[in-house]
Structure formats: C-alpha cells, structure tokens
Design a protein around this motif. Sequence first.
Motif, short mmCIF file in Angstrom:
data_model
loop_
_atom_site.label_atom_id
_atom_site.label_comp_id
_atom_site.label_asym_id
_atom_site.label_seq_id
_atom_site.Cartn_x
_atom_site.Cartn_y
_atom_site.Cartn_z
N ASP A 92 -21.68 -17.78 6.81
CA ASP A 92 -20.50 -18.73 6.93
C ASP A 92 -19.72 -18.72 5.79
OD1 ASP A 92 -21.48 -19.05 9.62
OD2 ASP A 92 -22.73 -20.34 8.72
N CYS A 93 -19.99 -18.16 4.41
CA CYS A 93 -19.41 -18.35 3.36
C CYS A 93 -18.10 -17.34 3.13
CB CYS A 93 -20.08 -18.14 2.12
SG CYS A 93 -21.59 -19.43 1.87
N VAL A 94 -17.07 -17.97 2.53
CA VAL A 94 -15.80 -17.02 2.00
C VAL A 94 -16.12 -16.93 0.45
CG1 VAL A 94 -13.41 -16.96 1.64
CG2 VAL A 94 -14.75 -18.01 3.91
N PHE A 95 -15.98 -15.86 0.05
CA PHE A 95 -16.23 -15.17 -1.40
C PHE A 95 -14.72 -14.57 -1.77
CE2 PHE A 95 -20.83 -15.09 -3.00
CZ PHE A 95 -21.11 -16.49 -2.02
N VAL A 96 -14.37 -14.79 -2.95
CA VAL A 96 -13.16 -13.94 -3.57
C VAL A 96 -13.38 -13.25 -4.80
CG1 VAL A 96 -10.63 -14.05 -4.33
CG2 VAL A 96 -11.53 -15.89 -2.63
N CYS A 97 -13.35 -12.07 -4.71
CA CYS A 97 -13.62 -11.26 -5.79
C CYS A 97 -12.05 -10.92 -6.58
CB CYS A 97 -14.37 -9.77 -5.54
SG CYS A 97 -15.96 -10.00 -5.12
N LEU A 98 -11.85 -11.57 -7.99
CA LEU A 98 -10.60 -11.16 -8.68
C LEU A 98 -11.08 -10.01 -9.40
CD1 LEU A 98 -9.59 -15.22 -9.39
CD2 LEU A 98 -8.92 -13.51 -7.65
N GLY A 99 -10.28 -9.05 -9.35
CA GLY A 99 -10.61 -7.74 -10.05
C GLY A 99 -11.36 -6.82 -9.11
N CYS A 100 -10.66 -5.71 -9.00
CA CYS A 100 -11.56 -4.73 -8.08
C CYS A 100 -11.67 -3.33 -9.06
CB CYS A 100 -10.87 -4.38 -6.89
SG CYS A 100 -10.66 -5.85 -5.84
N GLY A 101 -11.76 -3.61 -10.26
CA GLY A 101 -12.10 -2.21 -11.19
C GLY A 101 -13.61 -1.76 -11.00
N PRO A 102 -14.01 -0.89 -11.79
CA PRO A 102 -15.31 -0.51 -11.18
C PRO A 102 -16.42 -1.61 -11.10
CG PRO A 102 -14.38 0.82 -12.99
CD PRO A 102 -13.60 -0.20 -12.65
N VAL A 103 -16.59 -2.74 -12.10
CA VAL A 103 -17.30 -3.66 -11.71
C VAL A 103 -17.10 -4.60 -10.61
CG1 VAL A 103 -18.40 -5.75 -13.09
CG2 VAL A 103 -17.99 -3.81 -14.43
N GLY A 104 -15.84 -5.10 -10.65
CA GLY A 104 -15.51 -5.61 -9.34
C GLY A 104 -15.89 -4.90 -7.75
N LEU A 105 -15.79 -3.59 -8.01
CA LEU A 105 -16.32 -3.07 -7.00
C LEU A 105 -17.91 -3.08 -6.65
CD1 LEU A 105 -13.98 0.23 -6.65
CD2 LEU A 105 -13.73 -1.74 -5.15
N CYS A 106 -18.46 -3.08 -7.60
CA CYS A 106 -19.82 -3.28 -7.49
C CYS A 106 -20.25 -4.77 -7.03
CB CYS A 106 -20.59 -3.03 -8.94
SG CYS A 106 -20.32 -1.33 -9.54
N SER A 107 -19.43 -5.75 -7.48
CA SER A 107 -19.49 -7.18 -6.98
C SER A 107 -19.42 -7.09 -5.45
CB SER A 107 -18.64 -7.98 -7.80
OG SER A 107 -19.45 -8.43 -9.22
#
Length: 274
Positions: free
Chosen positions: A99-114
């Motif tokens: 039910d959670c909403v997460f935001v990933c700020l930054g989609c470089g290599p590390v961001g894509l891993c997150s």
Amino acid sequence: MECWFCLHGYTNRCIRGKSFGSLGFDGGQAEYVRVPFADGTLQRAPTTVDDSLLIMMCDIFPTGYYGANRAIQYFESQSHELDTINADTPMFQLQELKDCVFVCLGCGPVGLCSILTCLTKKVGKVFAVDAVDDRLAEAERWGAIPLKLGRDDIKAKILEATDGRGADAVIELVGNAPALKSAFELVRPAGCISSIGFHQGEVPFTAFEAYAKNLNINMGRAPARRVFNDALDVLVANSDKVREFVTHKLPVSEAAKGYEIFEKQQARKVVLVF
C-alpha cells in the motif's frame, strides 16, 4: 573483521577502511589488486551470473539496494510495532508495503538498482524521477511509473497518487541540494527519506522543518559487506532484467572515453577490460 564497527555490521564506518581507486588506495581499475583484510571483505562469486553483472556488486547494486531497503525496513518496523500494540485491542490500521508509495529521485545506475529492489520487495507504487528518457524507459519496463523533470508536475502527481498526503518514502540518489529539497517536499508527514546521494553542501531544510514534519531521515554510504548477500539475491533474481545494464565494454586504454560518454549520459554502465 576486527574493529567495533565491522563486528557490529557497520562496515561502512570501518576505522581502517579505504576505497579502491581513492587517493589513499590505488587499484580501482587494475587487472589484479591486493585486498587488505580480505577475510572480511571478499565474497565468493556465484557461477550463475555473468562477470559483467557481478561488477555491479562492487558498489552500485549494494548501494542502491541499501537506499531502498532502509526505507522498506522503516515501514516493516512500523508494521511490527503497530501489530504488537494491536495484539489485544485493535487501535491502528497497519500500512503494508503493498500500500506504500515510494519515489526514487535519480535513475542513474544506482537509482535503477534501488528501483529494482523496491519492485522486487513488492512496494505498491514506485515513481521514478529523472531527466533522461532512456533511464525512465528502463524503469518503466520494470514496472515503475516514470516522471520526467521539466515535463511533469512531479509534486502534483505524487499528491494525486496519495490523496494529498505525499509519498510514504523518498529515496534520494542524486547528491545535490535541489534533489534533497525535492525529497523533503515530496515526502508526507511522518514519512521516510533515505538519502544515499554523495552530498557536499548544506542540508536544504532546517531542523525545525524536519521536526515539524516528524521525518525519519537516513543518510550516508552503504555498509556494502553487510547487505551484500541480500543484494546479490535480488540481482540474481532479476538477472534477465539487468542483462543490458552494461551498455559499453571498452579497453582500459579508452578509459577517458568511458568517463566522457557516461558524463554525457550516453551510457548506463561502462566496463573496462584488459
């Protein structure tokens, strides 16, 4: 492992720790390296994963995993705490990861891993924020919701998805003040900011603002050795999705070119070979 921090799982704070390729420790791009304290740092490589993917386990995948997992653990601990309170007399409604909403700020290599970690751990909605179309397209293929800087009204989209509350967690992976400020603005009261960006300036919000919002904030480098096995499990489980993660293989003599195309955002991950 000898120091107090390593023995307690904080390998990122080892009192003798150094990074390969840093000013104090050569060898970041050598064919062979001498590894100090190898009994506490080396890990046997699985034979089921290509070496070019295992290179990500040196840094970026454990780091991305850690950034996501710190936020995930926050909600898992909250659920456990409320479940204990509710054991005899139900009082509160548990918020599950689905039910959670997460935001990933930054989609470089590390961001894509997150992002991949969040999706693997079954976070309900994962928004991916970046300015590069290729990165956003990859995140979308995996199941994240892309939001492009300069095109989308990101705050409006997040508020719309959360009935006006804001994101339950924001994972900040950029490492500059505007990104951290955006994380603060997007997260809901009593939410979580997990920041693994390499910041070198002032925090762009005050202690009072964080207090008034009841924020849970985690910052700093990843204890890569501690999270290694769990992160590797996520990588192996998604090896088909990250097969094209390495976009360029160049001889070490062309290292400068590799840095240049990465800086220009023309590559996701560059591998140098001898």
